[in-house]
Design a protein around this motif. Structure first.
Motif, PDB file in Angstrom:
ATOM      1  N   LEU A  99      -6.870  -9.210  19.945  1.00 39.73           N
ATOM      2  CA  LEU A  99      -5.873  -9.335  18.886  1.00 39.73           C
ATOM      3  C   LEU A  99      -5.199  -7.984  18.659  1.00 39.73           C
ATOM      4  O   LEU A  99      -5.869  -6.975  18.439  1.00 39.73           O
ATOM      5  CB  LEU A  99      -6.526  -9.816  17.588  1.00 39.73           C
ATOM      6  N   TYR A 100      -3.888  -7.993  18.733  1.00 42.39           N
ATOM      7  CA  TYR A 100      -3.148  -6.751  18.545  1.00 42.39           C
ATOM      8  C   TYR A 100      -3.335  -6.243  17.122  1.00 42.39           C
ATOM      9  O   TYR A 100      -3.308  -7.019  16.165  1.00 42.39           O
ATOM     10  CB  TYR A 100      -1.655  -6.965  18.782  1.00 42.39           C
ATOM     11  N   PRO A 101      -3.520  -4.931  16.975  1.00 41.04           N
ATOM     12  CA  PRO A 101      -3.577  -4.405  15.606  1.00 41.04           C
ATOM     13  C   PRO A 101      -2.228  -4.570  14.921  1.00 41.04           C
ATOM     14  O   PRO A 101      -1.175  -4.449  15.557  1.00 41.04           O
ATOM     15  CB  PRO A 101      -3.915  -2.914  15.823  1.00 41.04           C
ATOM     16  N   LEU A 102      -2.252  -4.863  13.648  1.00 37.28           N
ATOM     17  CA  LEU A 102      -1.018  -5.022  12.893  1.00 37.28           C
ATOM     18  C   LEU A 102      -0.406  -3.656  12.610  1.00 37.28           C
ATOM     19  O   LEU A 102      -1.127  -2.680  12.374  1.00 37.28           O
ATOM     20  CB  LEU A 102      -1.291  -5.734  11.568  1.00 37.28           C
ATOM     21  N   GLY A 103       0.901  -3.596  12.618  1.00 32.85           N
ATOM     22  CA  GLY A 103       1.597  -2.379  12.231  1.00 32.85           C
ATOM     23  C   GLY A 103       2.130  -2.487  10.820  1.00 32.85           C
ATOM     24  O   GLY A 103       2.048  -3.549  10.189  1.00 32.85           O
ATOM     25  N   PRO A 104       2.703  -1.400  10.277  1.00 32.78           N
ATOM     26  CA  PRO A 104       3.251  -1.447   8.916  1.00 32.78           C
ATOM     27  C   PRO A 104       4.262  -2.571   8.718  1.00 32.78           C
ATOM     28  O   PRO A 104       4.298  -3.193   7.652  1.00 32.78           O
ATOM     29  CB  PRO A 104       3.909  -0.067   8.762  1.00 32.78           C
ATOM     30  N   ALA A 105       5.081  -2.856   9.745  1.00 37.03           N
ATOM     31  CA  ALA A 105       6.083  -3.918   9.597  1.00 37.03           C
ATOM     32  C   ALA A 105       5.421  -5.270   9.381  1.00 37.03           C
ATOM     33  O   ALA A 105       5.849  -6.061   8.521  1.00 37.03           O
ATOM     34  CB  ALA A 105       6.989  -3.956  10.826  1.00 37.03           C
ATOM     35  N   GLU A 106       4.351  -5.569  10.166  1.00 37.18           N
ATOM     36  CA  GLU A 106       3.643  -6.849  10.009  1.00 37.18           C
ATOM     37  C   GLU A 106       2.944  -6.928   8.664  1.00 37.18           C
ATOM     38  O   GLU A 106       2.938  -7.974   8.013  1.00 37.18           O
ATOM     39  CB  GLU A 106       2.633  -7.046  11.129  1.00 37.18           C
ATOM     40  N   VAL A 107       2.344  -5.806   8.248  1.00 36.25           N
ATOM     41  CA  VAL A 107       1.674  -5.778   6.940  1.00 36.25           C
ATOM     42  C   VAL A 107       2.694  -6.029   5.830  1.00 36.25           C
ATOM     43  O   VAL A 107       2.473  -6.822   4.910  1.00 36.25           O
ATOM     44  CB  VAL A 107       0.951  -4.435   6.719  1.00 36.25           C
ATOM     45  N   ARG A 130       5.616  -7.555   6.028  1.00 37.85           N
ATOM     46  CA  ARG A 130       6.112  -8.938   6.053  1.00 37.85           C
ATOM     47  C   ARG A 130       5.079  -9.890   5.459  1.00 37.85           C
ATOM     48  O   ARG A 130       5.426 -10.805   4.703  1.00 37.85           O
ATOM     49  CB  ARG A 130       6.434  -9.341   7.495  1.00 37.85           C
ATOM     50  N   PHE A 131       3.805  -9.674   5.787  1.00 39.20           N
ATOM     51  CA  PHE A 131       2.749 -10.525   5.235  1.00 39.20           C
ATOM     52  C   PHE A 131       2.746 -10.441   3.714  1.00 39.20           C
ATOM     53  O   PHE A 131       2.661 -11.464   3.020  1.00 39.20           O
ATOM     54  CB  PHE A 131       1.397 -10.087   5.790  1.00 39.20           C
ATOM     55  N   ILE A 132       2.887  -9.231   3.181  1.00 40.94           N
ATOM     56  CA  ILE A 132       2.872  -9.052   1.729  1.00 40.94           C
ATOM     57  C   ILE A 132       4.056  -9.754   1.092  1.00 40.94           C
ATOM     58  O   ILE A 132       3.917 -10.496   0.119  1.00 40.94           O
ATOM     59  CB  ILE A 132       2.866  -7.550   1.382  1.00 40.94           C
ATOM     60  N   ARG A 133       5.244  -9.552   1.647  1.00 40.17           N
ATOM     61  CA  ARG A 133       6.458 -10.129   1.062  1.00 40.17           C
ATOM     62  C   ARG A 133       6.444 -11.653   1.098  1.00 40.17           C
ATOM     63  O   ARG A 133       6.926 -12.312   0.172  1.00 40.17           O
ATOM     64  CB  ARG A 133       7.690  -9.604   1.802  1.00 40.17           C
ATOM     65  N   GLU A 134       5.917 -12.233   2.182  1.00 40.72           N
ATOM     66  CA  GLU A 134       6.011 -13.681   2.376  1.00 40.72           C
ATOM     67  C   GLU A 134       4.830 -14.453   1.797  1.00 40.72           C
ATOM     68  O   GLU A 134       4.817 -15.682   1.827  1.00 40.72           O
ATOM     69  CB  GLU A 134       6.150 -13.988   3.873  1.00 40.72           C
ATOM     70  N   SER A 135       3.828 -13.744   1.260  1.00 42.01           N
ATOM     71  CA  SER A 135       2.635 -14.433   0.756  1.00 42.01           C
ATOM     72  C   SER A 135       2.689 -14.703  -0.742  1.00 42.01           C
ATOM     73  O   SER A 135       1.698 -15.158  -1.317  1.00 42.01           O
ATOM     74  CB  SER A 135       1.390 -13.601   1.072  1.00 42.01           C
ATOM     75  N   GLY A 136       3.836 -14.426  -1.376  1.00 43.17           N
ATOM     76  CA  GLY A 136       3.928 -14.634  -2.819  1.00 43.17           C
ATOM     77  C   GLY A 136       3.027 -13.681  -3.561  1.00 43.17           C
ATOM     78  O   GLY A 136       2.142 -14.107  -4.308  1.00 43.17           O
ATOM     79  N   PRO A 137       3.218 -12.369  -3.410  1.00 47.28           N
ATOM     80  CA  PRO A 137       2.214 -11.401  -3.851  1.00 47.28           C
ATOM     81  C   PRO A 137       2.199 -11.098  -5.335  1.00 47.28           C
ATOM     82  O   PRO A 137       1.243 -10.533  -5.843  1.00 47.28           O
ATOM     83  CB  PRO A 137       2.621 -10.144  -3.073  1.00 47.28           C
ATOM     84  N   GLY A 138       3.259 -11.412  -6.075  1.00 47.12           N
ATOM     85  CA  GLY A 138       3.321 -11.013  -7.470  1.00 47.12           C
ATOM     86  C   GLY A 138       4.185  -9.777  -7.638  1.00 47.12           C
ATOM     87  O   GLY A 138       4.482  -9.043  -6.692  1.00 47.12           O
ATOM     88  N   LYS A 139       4.568  -9.526  -8.884  1.00 45.07           N
ATOM     89  CA  LYS A 139       5.532  -8.458  -9.191  1.00 45.07           C
ATOM     90  C   LYS A 139       5.018  -7.077  -8.811  1.00 45.07           C
ATOM     91  O   LYS A 139       5.743  -6.266  -8.232  1.00 45.07           O
ATOM     92  CB  LYS A 139       5.853  -8.517 -10.685  1.00 45.07           C
ATOM     93  N   LEU A 140       3.763  -6.789  -9.113  1.00 45.92           N
ATOM     94  CA  LEU A 140       3.217  -5.455  -8.883  1.00 45.92           C
ATOM     95  C   LEU A 140       3.221  -5.103  -7.395  1.00 45.92           C
ATOM     96  O   LEU A 140       3.624  -3.997  -7.004  1.00 45.92           O
ATOM     97  CB  LEU A 140       1.798  -5.385  -9.445  1.00 45.92           C
ATOM     98  N   ALA A 141       2.799  -6.023  -6.575  1.00 46.75           N
ATOM     99  CA  ALA A 141       2.782  -5.773  -5.131  1.00 46.75           C
ATOM    100  C   ALA A 141       4.191  -5.680  -4.577  1.00 46.75           C
ATOM    101  O   ALA A 141       4.481  -4.841  -3.710  1.00 46.75           O
ATOM    102  CB  ALA A 141       2.004  -6.867  -4.415  1.00 46.75           C
TER     103      ALA A 141
END
Length: 414
Positions: free
Chosen positions: A256-264, A266-277
Motif C-alpha cells: 500500500l502506497y504511503p499517503l501524501g499530504p494531498a491525500e490526507v 482530501r480525506f479530511i475535506r471529503e469526510s465531513g470533518p466539522g468546522k474546526l478541522a
C-alpha cells in the motif's frame, strides 16, 4: 446540540473510497477474474497497522460478490478470533466448511460432507491431545495409549490425504466454473508462533489449483514471527529470512502506497470533518500521520473538542490552531502529551527548539531557570523520537498562550 458525526474504524465500501483504494481494487479484480491467471495464486497485501489493509480486502470481496458471485466461493478467515486455538488449521478449514454449508442454494452438499469428516477427525485429534489422565489407573493408561496410537494412525493418514481431498473439492468446483478465494485478515494481531503456523498451513494445504488466497500482512510482524520460530538456527544478521520465507508463498506482493499530504487533505475535506478541522486542514495535512486509522482518530477528537467549545462560552476565545496542534499531539504521541500535561512549559521549550530560538545551554537557563535541565532532557528525547514535531511546532505560538495552556490541555484530555 446538533448531532456529532464520528468516523468509524470499520472498513469502508468501495463506493465511499476517500483514499483512492480503487487503484488497487481494479487491478486485483482483473487478476482474480482473468481466465489466464494460473493457480494456486496468493496475494499478500502489505501495510502498517491502520493503513487500510482490511478496507482493501473488503472492497475486493464486495466487488466479487456484486459482479462475480456465481464464479467464486468467498471464504473469510480472521485468525485473531481463533488466537486461543492450539493451531490454526482446524478453524481455517471450519471457515471453508461453514461458507459452503451456508450456501442458500445447497449447491455444495457433497463438499460439505467431506469437509465435515476431515474437520471432525482433526477435532478428535485435538481432544485426544488434551486428554486428562490424572485420575486414570496404570492399566487404563495403557489401554488409552493404545487407543490413542490407533486413532493417531487414522488421523495422520487423514491429514496426509487432506491436501489431496481439498484439491479434489476445488477441482470439482472448477468443473462448475467456480473458484475459491480465501480472505485472511488480522494475522498480524496474533502471536509469532500462530502467525507462522497459519502461513505454513496455507502453504501446505491451500496451495491448490483453482484457489486464490488474499492475505493482509504487516511485514515487520511476520519478520518477528519468523525470527522467533527459527531462532535456534542462528541465521546471520545479513540473512533476511523473513523476505525469503514470504517469497516462497506469495506470488504477488501488494504494498500500500504511503499517503501524501494531498491525500490526507482530501480525506479530511471529503469526510465531513466539522468546522474546526476544516479551518485547519493545512496544519492537519502536514502533521497528521498518513495512516487512515490515525487520521480518523484525530478528526473524531477534533469534533468532540469542537462540541465542548461550542457548549462552553468561556472557551470561545481559545486559539483554534493551537487546539488542532494539541489534538494531533494527543493522538500521535501520547507519551509526550502526558509529559506536557504534567509540565506545560515543555510545549514552550519544544516550540523554541523547533523555531531555532534555543541554541546554547545558557539560553535554556535564561528562559526556564530551575526547570531548564529537565526541559532540555525531555526535549532531546522527544525531538528525535517524533519526526512530525518539526512541522507541528514550526509556526505554532504556544508561548503567547502560556498562561492558558492548562485550559487547553484539560479540555483535550490530559
Amino acid at each position: 446540540m446538533p448531532d456529532i458525526a464520528m468516523l468509524s474504524d470499520a472498513p469502508v465500501s468501495w463506493r465511499r473510497d476517500l483514499l483512492q483504494f480503487r487503484r488497487y481494487v481494479d487491478p486485483l479484480m482483473s487478476i482474480i477474474t482473468s481466465q489466464d491467471t494460473q493457480t494456486p495464486f496468493t496475494i499478500g497485501v502489505y501495510g502498517d497497522w491502520g493503513s487500510g489493509k482490511t478496507t482493501l480486502l473488503e472492497m475486493v470481496d464486495q466487488r466479487l460478490a456484486e459482479r462475480h458471485a456465481e464464479e467464486f466461493v468467498r471464504v473469510h478467515f480472521n485468525p485473531w478470533v481463533h488466537r486461543r486455538e492450539p493451531e490454526m488449521l482446524l478453524p481455517l478449514l471450519n471457515a471453508l466448511h461453514n461458507t459452503v454449508s451456508a450456501d442458500p442454494k445447497h449447491r455444495f452438499t457433497e463438499m460439505v460432507k467431506k469437509l465435515g469428516v476431515i474437520t471432525m477427525n482433526l477435532a478428535a485429534d485435538e481432544l485426544l491431545k488434551k486428554l486428562n489422565l490424572g485420575a486414570v489407573s496404570v492399566e487404563k493408561i495403557g489401554k488409552l495409549a493404545q487407543q490413542y496410537a490407533e486413532m493417531r494412525g487414522q488421523i495422520d493418514s487423514q491429514t496426509g490425504r487432506l491436501r489431496e481431498a481439498l484439491q479434489e473439492q476445488a477441482d470439482h468446483l472448477a468443473k462448475e466454473n467456480r473458484k475459491i478465494v480465501f480472505f485472511v485478515d488480522d494475522l498480524d494481531r496474533c502471536g509469532p508462533d500462530q502467525i507462522i503456523d497459519l502461513l505454513e498451513s496455507i502453504k501446505l494445504f491451500l496451495d491448490l489449483r483453482n484457489v486464490f488466497v488474499v492475505i493482509a500482512l504487516s511485514k515487520d510482524v511476520v519478520d518477528r514471527g519468523v525470527s522467533v520460530r527459527y531462532e535456534a538456527f542462528k541465521f546471520p544478521a545479513t540473512v533476511h529470512i523473513g523476505d525469503d520465507y514470504l517469497d516462497k508463498m506469495i506470488q504477488l506482493p501488494v504494498h500500500l502506497y504511503p499517503l501524501g499530504p494531498a491525500e490526507v487533505g482530501r480525506f479530511i475535506r471529503e469526510s465531513g470533518p466539522g468546522k474546526l478541522a476544516q479551518q485547519h486542514v493545512a496544519i492537519l495535512e502536514q502533521t497528521v500521520t498518513p495512516n487512515p486509522r490515525k487520521i480518523k482518530r484525530v478528526l473524531n477528537l477534533l469534533r468532540l473538542t469542537e462540541a465542548i467549545i461550542d457548549a462552553t462560552p468561556r472557551l470561545a476565545d481559545l486559539h483554534t490552531d493551537l487546539i488542532a496542534r494539541l489534538v494531533v499531539l494527543r493522538v500521535q504521541s501520547p507519551d509526550l502529551y502526558a509529559e506536557v500535561a504534567r509540565l506545560p512549559t515543555l510545549l514552550h521549550a519544544i516550540e523554541l527548539v523547533h523555531q531555532h530560538k534555543l541554541k546554547y545551554p545558557p539560553d535554556w537557563h535564561d528562559r526556564f531557570g530551575e526547570q531548564a535541565d529537565r526541559l532540555r532532557e525531555l526535549s532531546d528525547v522527544y525531538t528525535t523520537k517524533y519526526d512530525f514535531l518539526a512541522l507541528l511546532f514550526a509556526k505554532s505560538a504556544f508561548a503567547a498562550s502560556a498562561d492558558e495552556l492548562s485550559v487547553y490541555l484539560t479540555m483535550i484530555g490530559g
